[in-house]
Design a protein around this motif. Structure first.
Motif, PDB file in Angstrom:
ATOM      1  N   ASN A 110      -0.311   0.539   6.368  1.00  0.00           N
ATOM      2  CA  ASN A 110      -0.783  -0.718   6.929  1.00  0.00           C
ATOM      3  C   ASN A 110      -2.153  -1.058   6.358  1.00  0.00           C
ATOM      4  O   ASN A 110      -2.793  -0.225   5.702  1.00  0.00           O
ATOM      5  CB  ASN A 110      -0.885  -0.601   8.451  1.00  0.00           C
ATOM      6  N   ALA A 111      -2.602  -2.259   6.658  1.00  0.00           N
ATOM      7  CA  ALA A 111      -3.901  -2.704   6.150  1.00  0.00           C
ATOM      8  C   ALA A 111      -5.032  -1.803   6.639  1.00  0.00           C
ATOM      9  O   ALA A 111      -6.037  -1.612   5.942  1.00  0.00           O
ATOM     10  CB  ALA A 111      -4.160  -4.146   6.584  1.00  0.00           C
ATOM     11  N   ASN A 154       0.813  -1.228   0.000  1.00  0.00           N
ATOM     12  CA  ASN A 154       0.000   0.000   0.000  1.00  0.00           C
ATOM     13  C   ASN A 154       0.842   1.273   0.000  1.00  0.00           C
ATOM     14  O   ASN A 154       0.464   2.271   0.627  1.00  0.00           O
ATOM     15  CB  ASN A 154      -0.964   0.009   1.193  1.00  0.00           C
TER      16      ASN A 154
END
Lengths: 523, 523
Positions: A209-210, A205
């Protein structure tokens, strides 16, 4: 209406078949502002030899191994500049570009990141000056900031649609200079205070982070839709830039696109569209990854050129290719081979005032104005882009801008004059960068005609090189040419004082290091 | 330094304890530009009575049922304007706001959405004029567009940090006016060409499908991080605005925040933070939902005021509350009760040239300049915001702007003069909106002193109202006061011709409908 139609037809022979739309529909207006579109394609940390296009008199091994077909295509359409200079560090270059001021004047001499924090390494012997580590801005009110007027703001006010794509790096985080829209850009794609990219990989990304939070100050904003898509950042930026160009076309305005790639700055991630090919050539993993970053950037250039062709805008668009400093040659972690040789025949690399740190691959194409497939061996400096681009856009009166050190190189583009004649170009680096190497740290330099003088603040050492005869800066001629040393020392010292350049001080005495034209032995 | 310190201390007595930061740290700079921050809080489609704050001489049932404690709080700090006018339709108002031109001059008389498409209903009897359905822009090159200079651009150039949050609605899709950053805004939160919001519900991603594609032209961009989070759009905009204010504080610049809520425009979604309370009061579902939209907007106002308090910026911040046109009163699908009565005591609503369509709830707070808890019963018009805000920001020379029809109402704010004296205000609506009702469609109007004349292009009908005695516009006095009718007809007709106003034509003859001061019987 007849008058307009006539004008439109008359211009068609110069700028393509733009009159056609007049006849279609009364609601479709022709572009009334016929000034050229301008694309400034700026690559990050790209060395003079990181291309298959030879900028030297000889082809090097680097020209053989890297593949940049679109740079070659652009060079066929325009003029290569073999002695185009920038600063040795990103922020310094970009601040000169946007304000037109020399790096010694704007004092953003090292790289910027966090507000009110320097990025210098410390020294036990010298105290570094209080430089402008908050960057540049169009407004006052922030400490350690140079205030200047943006040429993009001027372009916008004159009627250009202005698009930023990629790396900005003009102001530290939370300062007014951090955001491209504060510099006159109407569109900002992925630009922020950071001077690099946490990762080119969509799988990570681009630094988030997710849950969407950044894991690095170099996390790149604005590309959320590509997260996890398998799209290398270079490609994502290109796709977004093309969307912005499609919009620009609708607006019926001339556009200025600042296509400022994060490539080929570290981290040297593998662009898998190209990486296997270079590995198959026998390159090491690191060097194959580096080559893949280069070719990904080159593909972006080609995609933009294709867009111009498809949209019938090639004939009315100026494309300028440039890099912001020399190729990284001081970090074995990222590059294989002997360090400081990766810009051969130039000495050293990013961070150095030797040619390897400051000489850039530059190309300008401008149909019907610049002769195709030509080369210019005269020198110019990054702050010259400011007045040149404004003149390309037919903007008058920009010379009133305070602190404009750049000089338009339009005469060289048109073949009508040599603006390097008698010109002195100055670099000031009273800082300590992270890496060490030849020509790196605590120095300043002047280039004039064939000569270059490099002065070291801490030691008083002076080096003199004849750049025409010794592009690799291997032979210090300072002992043989004392008059030249004296003359250039004086010019360099005078210039630095005139523009308010800074210098370190000795910790032992608290006194400033001498200027190049002062007697060092009196310290 | 002493001089600066003195200046800072001297100003402190006026504008709060801003000198304090000087002493803290040499890297923390005080704000050198002491001009006031300005928040223009613009609500969409909010009627004059959609509040618990009474703008009339009497409290109405609406004042009893709606709850807007923060409007009351703002009114206690500043001045209420009981006769603040806007246009009857969003685009017309917003284009006057941003350019300072009267709606008859800028010709964006109906609402805009798609490029080169009108939004008018058709008529069998009249042909509508070729109005500016592409909106306004700062640059030429687009058909059916009024070109004007943005006051926000001027603010920005003078050193303000400029923030747009919410609805823009200045230019049709794919025209240069569509994007707030083209108007001098450095930050754009969720603003685009659309004049409404597909849905306030995060559960429906504010108008986007699960794959991120919009399902409506009114899908609101830029709020992706709130999708599916349960955050009502009004709240999401407020949270983003506050983030931008936090940034603005770092920048050490005065800021201009245009907080342009999508609320309380349709769709009248239920803001569940407030909806149950209104249902419990016995309101219908529709009316309870409407009340919840209002209170959600009011909470946003309170949150911004809280931010100012917490950040010690209240004393140096001007807050202006305004709506863009009257409350929607012509759509039984969205509102309960007898249509055209929802702005009682005013007649009709959005789209009408009766007071219900054009009279707005307006409040201005400006500590130490505007007397707290006061009321001004003089009239003003939306284009007056342009020069007023620039004068608030101490910008000089703005009067050179071409086509500036607005007049600064600073004297009324300061209590030093009455800028409505002898002033005529003009509306032109040679269009057919979607809805019908009293005072809606194919008309123009003039307000001067106590009188208002409304003229209908298709029929030649004229109505004269004494606004002071008959705020509900129930008694047409045109027969009793023929001289007033003649005088105002002449002034209205002259004004429309002078500024290039437009009018419909009769399809039967192809001839234009007469101006109000022309003889209709000759048609």
């Amino acid at each position: 209406m007849n008058k307009h139609l006539f004008l439109s037809v008359a211009l068609t022979s110069i700028s393509g078949n733009m009159a056609q739309s007049y006849a279609q529909d009364k609601y479709v207006s022709d572009r009334s502002d016929k000034r050229p579109n301008i694309i400034l394609f700026m690559v990050d940390d790209m060395g003079w030899q990181d291309t298959s296009l030879p900028f030297w008199t000889e082809r090097t091994k680097y020209n053989e191994v890297y593949e940049t077909p679109n740079m070659e295509r652009l060079a066929q359409r325009g003029m290569m500049f073999t002695q185009a200079y920038a600063c040795s560090i990103s922020s310094a270059t970009r601040c000169s570009l946007i304000t037109g001021a020399n790096n010694a004047r704007h004092r953003v001499t090292n790289w910027t990141l966090e507000k009110d924090k320097t990025t210098d390494m410390k020294s036990e012997t010298v105290q570094l000056p209080d430089w402008n580590y908050n960057g540049v801005s169009q407004v006052s009110g922030t400490a350690n900031t140079f205030v200047g007027k943006s040429f993009v703001e001027i372009l916008k006010q004159s009627g250009y649609h202005t698009i930023h794509c990629g790396k900005a790096h003009w102001g530290a985080i939370d300062t007014p200079g951090e955001n491209p829209t504060h510099w006159g850009f109407e569109v900002n794609i992925a630009g922020h205070a950071g001077g690099g990219i946490a990762t080119y990989l969509s799988e990570r990304n681009y630094g988030h982070n997710a849950d969407g939070t950044p894991f690095s100050l170099q996390a790149v904003p604005g590309l959320e839709q590509y997260w996890g898509s398998g799209t290398f950042a270079t490609e994502a930026l290109t796709l977004e830039a093309i969307k912005a160009l499609d919009k620009a076309k609708e607006y019926n305005q001339p556009f200025f696109l600042y296509m400022a790639h994060y490539a080929i700055h570290i981290p040297i991630d593998k662009d898998m569209r190209f990486y296997p090919k270079y590995l198959a050539k026998g390159m090491t993993e690191k060097e194959a990854a580096y080559a893949s970053l280069i070719e990904g950037m080159d593909k972006s250039l080609g995609d933009l050129m294709d867009w111009l062709d498809k949209n019938d805008e090639t004939n009315n668009t100026i494309v300028i290719f440039m890099s912001d400093n020399g190729g990284l040659a001081s970090e074995p972690h990222w590059r294989d081979g002997t360090i400081h040789t990766q810009n051969y025949p130039l000495n050293s690399g990013k961070g150095s005032l030797y040619e390897g740190g400051i000489r850039e691959p530059m190309i300008v194409s401008w149909p019907n104005v610049v002769q195709p497939n030509t080369k210019c061996d005269k020198y110019l400096m990054i702050e010259d882009f400011y007045p040149t681009i404004l003149e390309m856009a037919q903007v008058k009166n920009y010379k009133k801008a305070k602190n404009l050190d750049g000089k338009s190189f339009l005469p060289m583009l048109k073949g009508t004059g040599d603006t390097s004649k008698g010109r002195a170009i100055v670099w000031n680096f009273p800082n300590i960068w992270g890496n060490k190497g030849p020509g790196i740290n605590l120095n300043c330099a002047i280039r004039k005609d064939e000569w270059k003088l490099v002065y070291y603040y801490e030691t008083g050492k002076k080096e003199l090189f004849n750049i025409y005869q010794d592009i690799g800066e291997k032979q210090d001629l300072s002992v043989s040419y004392p008059k030249v040393v004296k003359r250039l020392s004086k010019e360099l010292g005078s210039y630095l004082r005139k523009v308010g350049g800074q210098r370190p001080s000795f910790k032992s005495t608290g006194r400033p290091c001498p200027w190049p034209d002062e007697d060092f032995t009196l310290q």
